[in-house]
Design a protein around this motif. Structure first.
Motif, PDB file in Angstrom:
ATOM      1  N   GLU A 184      -4.101   0.494  -1.614  1.00  0.00           N
ATOM      2  CA  GLU A 184      -3.325  -0.783  -1.776  1.00  0.00           C
ATOM      3  C   GLU A 184      -2.972  -1.090  -3.452  1.00  0.00           C
ATOM      4  N   ILE A 185      -1.856  -0.933  -3.771  1.00  0.00           N
ATOM      5  CA  ILE A 185      -1.440  -0.722  -4.883  1.00  0.00           C
ATOM      6  C   ILE A 185      -1.302  -2.256  -5.601  1.00  0.00           C
ATOM      7  N   LEU A 186      -0.498  -3.162  -4.830  1.00  0.00           N
ATOM      8  CA  LEU A 186      -0.571  -4.463  -5.074  1.00  0.00           C
ATOM      9  C   LEU A 186      -1.219  -5.231  -4.198  1.00  0.00           C
ATOM     10  N   ALA A 226       0.936  -1.238   0.073  1.00  0.00           N
ATOM     11  CA  ALA A 226       0.102   0.059   0.004  1.00  0.00           C
ATOM     12  C   ALA A 226       0.836   1.207   0.029  1.00  0.00           C
ATOM     13  N   ILE A 227       0.467   2.250  -0.724  1.00  0.00           N
ATOM     14  CA  ILE A 227       1.158   3.567  -0.608  1.00  0.00           C
ATOM     15  C   ILE A 227      -0.026   4.448   0.005  1.00  0.00           C
ATOM     16  N   GLY A 228       0.284   4.933   1.184  1.00  0.00           N
ATOM     17  CA  GLY A 228      -0.858   5.796   1.848  1.00  0.00           C
ATOM     18  C   GLY A 228      -1.715   4.812   2.156  1.00  0.00           C
ATOM     19  N   GLY A 230      -0.165  -4.599 -18.973  1.00  0.00           N
ATOM     20  CA  GLY A 230      -1.625  -4.128 -18.140  1.00  0.00           C
ATOM     21  C   GLY A 230      -1.689  -2.669 -18.240  1.00  0.00           C
ATOM     22  N   PRO A 231      -2.806  -2.114 -17.935  1.00  0.00           N
ATOM     23  CA  PRO A 231      -3.212  -0.828 -18.046  1.00  0.00           C
ATOM     24  C   PRO A 231      -2.249  -0.057 -17.212  1.00  0.00           C
ATOM     25  N   SER A 232      -2.348   1.478 -17.637  1.00  0.00           N
ATOM     26  CA  SER A 232      -1.526   2.390 -16.709  1.00  0.00           C
ATOM     27  C   SER A 232      -2.272   2.425 -15.246  1.00  0.00           C
ATOM     28  N   GLY A 233      -1.351   2.572 -14.362  1.00  0.00           N
ATOM     29  CA  GLY A 233      -1.798   2.609 -12.841  1.00  0.00           C
ATOM     30  C   GLY A 233      -2.159   1.101 -12.261  1.00  0.00           C
ATOM     31  N   SER A 234      -1.862   0.057 -12.997  1.00  0.00           N
ATOM     32  CA  SER A 234      -2.305  -1.261 -12.488  1.00  0.00           C
ATOM     33  C   SER A 234      -1.253  -1.599 -11.428  1.00  0.00           C
ATOM     34  N   GLY A 235       0.146  -1.073 -11.378  1.00  0.00           N
ATOM     35  CA  GLY A 235       0.950  -1.169 -10.448  1.00  0.00           C
ATOM     36  C   GLY A 235       2.311  -2.041 -10.923  1.00  0.00           C
ATOM     37  N   LYS A 236       2.500  -1.900 -12.212  1.00  0.00           N
ATOM     38  CA  LYS A 236       3.599  -2.288 -12.738  1.00  0.00           C
ATOM     39  C   LYS A 236       4.774  -1.882 -12.347  1.00  0.00           C
ATOM     40  N   SER A 237       5.184  -0.627 -12.422  1.00  0.00           N
ATOM     41  CA  SER A 237       6.258   0.216 -11.852  1.00  0.00           C
ATOM     42  C   SER A 237       6.499  -0.404 -10.329  1.00  0.00           C
ATOM     43  N   THR A 238       5.511  -0.443  -9.653  1.00  0.00           N
ATOM     44  CA  THR A 238       5.409  -0.530  -8.287  1.00  0.00           C
ATOM     45  C   THR A 238       6.043  -2.003  -8.010  1.00  0.00           C
ATOM     46  N   LEU A 239       5.657  -2.827  -8.732  1.00  0.00           N
ATOM     47  CA  LEU A 239       5.996  -4.272  -8.863  1.00  0.00           C
ATOM     48  C   LEU A 239       7.661  -4.348  -8.808  1.00  0.00           C
TER      49      LEU A 239
HETATM   50  N1  ADP Z   1       4.508   7.200  -4.607  1.00  0.00           N
HETATM   51  C1  ADP Z   1       3.188   7.215  -4.739  1.00  0.00           C
HETATM   52  N2  ADP Z   1       2.238   7.597  -4.132  1.00  0.00           N
HETATM   53  C2  ADP Z   1       1.104   7.572  -4.413  1.00  0.00           C
HETATM   54  N3  ADP Z   1       0.227   6.907  -5.130  1.00  0.00           N
HETATM   55  C3  ADP Z   1       1.409   6.216  -5.889  1.00  0.00           C
HETATM   56  C4  ADP Z   1       2.826   6.286  -5.744  1.00  0.00           C
HETATM   57  N4  ADP Z   1       3.531   5.560  -6.562  1.00  0.00           N
HETATM   58  C5  ADP Z   1       2.403   4.945  -7.498  1.00  0.00           C
HETATM   59  N5  ADP Z   1       1.172   5.362  -7.084  1.00  0.00           N
HETATM   60  C6  ADP Z   1       0.080   5.021  -7.511  1.00  0.00           C
HETATM   61  O1  ADP Z   1      -0.099   3.573  -7.478  1.00  0.00           O
HETATM   62  C7  ADP Z   1      -0.907   2.956  -8.714  1.00  0.00           C
HETATM   63  C8  ADP Z   1       0.253   2.248  -9.616  1.00  0.00           C
HETATM   64  O2  ADP Z   1       1.245   2.877 -10.147  1.00  0.00           O
HETATM   65  P1  ADP Z   1       2.311   2.316 -10.894  1.00  0.00           P
HETATM   66  O3  ADP Z   1       3.010   1.246 -10.111  1.00  0.00           O
HETATM   67  O4  ADP Z   1       3.148   3.571 -11.259  1.00  0.00           O
HETATM   68  O5  ADP Z   1       1.466   1.807 -12.243  1.00  0.00           O
HETATM   69  P2  ADP Z   1       1.973   1.317 -13.581  1.00  0.00           P
HETATM   70  O6  ADP Z   1       3.394   1.284 -13.624  1.00  0.00           O
HETATM   71  O7  ADP Z   1       1.257   0.199 -13.834  1.00  0.00           O
HETATM   72  O8  ADP Z   1       1.320   2.432 -14.481  1.00  0.00           O
HETATM   73  C9  ADP Z   1      -1.244   4.385  -9.458  1.00  0.00           C
HETATM   74  O9  ADP Z   1      -2.475   4.687  -9.266  1.00  0.00           O
HETATM   75  C10 ADP Z   1      -0.356   5.457  -8.981  1.00  0.00           C
HETATM   76  O10 ADP Z   1      -0.998   6.626  -8.704  1.00  0.00           O
END
Ligand code: ADP
Ligand code: MG
Length: 257
Positions: free
Chosen positions: A26-28, A21-23, A45-54
Motif C-alpha cells: 500500500e503506497i498511499l 496499493a501497487i501489488g 517528504g522523503p523519497s519513496g513516501s508516495g509523492k509521485s504516485t499521488l
Molecule cells: N510501479 C511500481 N511498482 C512497484 N512499486 C512502486 C511502483 N511505483 C512506485 N512504487 C513504490 O511506491 C513507493 C512510493 O513511490 P513514489 O510515489 O515514486 O515515491 P516518491 O515520489 O515520494 O519518491 C516506493 O516505495 C516505490 O518503490
C-alpha cells in the motif's frame, strides 16, 4: 477559459482518504488534504513516501483503490470520466522534460493545442509564442530543444503544459535534475505562475521555494500526511519529529520571511 471538463477557471484540488496499493504494497494509506485554488501547494517528504504516485493518481495516470480526488467539481476518480479531456485540463511537468527532440521549441509547445484541442495552426502558434514569452523564451522559439540548457528545456516543458490552458498544473520535482542556478530560473517561473493565481501542486525538495511561495505545505511520509499547514507553521514548529528531521536533512535552516 481552460481546457478539459473544468467549469471554473481556477479550481482547487481535494484529496480525500485516498488509498492506492501497487501489488501487495500500500503506497498511499489514506491521504487527505486540500490544495486551495489560485495558489501553490507544495508536497514535501522523503523519497519513496508516495509523492509521485499521488500526482499520477491526480491526473489519472494511475487509478486509486478507495477515496476520492476532486479537481474543482470534477471527480477525477470517477471511472466514467473522459480521460483525454481530464488530462488536457490537468497539466503535468516532471523531472524529465520529455520534449520532442526533432522539432522546434515552438512546435513542442503548439503541437498539443493543435492535435489534442484541435486549434487551428495559426492560433496554436500565436498562443505558443505567448506561453514562451511567459517563461522568457520567445526568442528561442525556432531552436531545437537540444541546443537549450536544462533550465531552458524545463521552461519549455512548462510553456507546453500552459499551452493546453490547464485548470491546474502538477509539478513532480521539476528542478531535481538541474544545477542549482538553472533550477532557480525554473522556480522563478513557477513563483510567477503562483503569483498570477494559478493553482499549482508542486512536489519539491526546494524547501525555500515551499517556504516563500507556497500558501500550503503538505508533508507526505510513508503514504500518509504527517503534517500540513501554512509554511511558517510547518517549518517553524513541525508537528512531528519525522518532519523536523526531514527539514534538517534536506533544507538545513529554512529562512522564512
Ligand atoms: N510501479 C511500481 N511498482 C512497484 N512499486 C512502486 C511502483 N511505483 C512506485 N512504487 C513504490 O511506491 C513507493 C512510493 O513511490 P513514489 O510515489 O515514486 O515515491 P516518491 O515520489 O515520494 O519518491 C516506493 O516505495 C516505490 O518503490
Ligand atoms: Mg517521486
Amino acid at each position: 477559459m481552460t481546457g478539459g471538463p473544468f467549469a471554473s477557471g481556477r479550481p482547487g484540488i481535494r484529496v480525500i482518504d485516498v488509498r492506492k496499493a501497487i501489488g501487495a504494497v500500500e503506497i498511499l494509506r489514506g491521504v487527505t488534504f486540500e490544495a486551495p485554488s489560485g495558489s501553490a501547494t507544495c508536497v514535501i517528504g522523503p523519497s519513496g513516501s508516495g509523492k509521485s504516485t499521488l500526482l499520477r493518481c491526480i491526473n489519472r495516470l494511475e487509478t486509486i483503490d478507495t477515496g476520492r480526488i476532486l479537481v474543482g467539481e470534477v471527480e477525477v476518480s470517477d471511472p466514467d470520466v473522459k480521460l483525454d479531456r481530464l488530462r488536457a485540463g490537468i497539466g503535468m511537468v516532471s523531472q524529465k522534460f520529455n520534449l520532442f527532440p526533432h522539432v522546434s521549441v515552438l512546435d513542442n509547445v503548439s503541437i498539443g493545442p493543435r492535435v489534442v484541442l484541435g486549434h487551428p495552426a495559426d492560433q496554436a502558434r500565436d498562443d505558443a509564442l505567448l506561453q514562451l514569452e511567459k517563461v522568457g523564451l520567445r526568442d528561442l522559439a525556432q531552436r531545437r530543444p537540444s541546443s537549450l540548457s536544462g533550465g531552458q528545456q524545463q521552461r519549455v516543458a512548462i510553456a507546453r503544459a500552459l499551452a493546453m490552458q490547464p485548470a491546474v498544473v502538477l509539478f513532480d520535482e521539476p528542478t531535481s535534475a538541474l544545477d542549482p542556478e538553472l533550477g532557480f530560473e525554473v522556480l522563478e517561473v513557477m513563483a510567477e505562475l503562483a503569483g498570477a493565481g494559478m493553482t499549482l501542486l508542486v512536489v519539491t525538495h526546494e524547501l525555500r521555494f515551499a517556504a516563500h511561495v507556497a500558501s500550503h505545505v503538505v508533508f507526505l511520509d510513508q503514504g500518509v500526511v504527517g503534517d500540513e499547514g501554512p509554511p511558517d507553521r510547518v517549518f517553524g514548529s513541525p508537528a512531528c519529529d519525522r518532519l523536523a528531521a526531514f527539514v534538517r536533512r534536506v533544507g538545513g535552516i529554512v529562512e522564512l520571511r
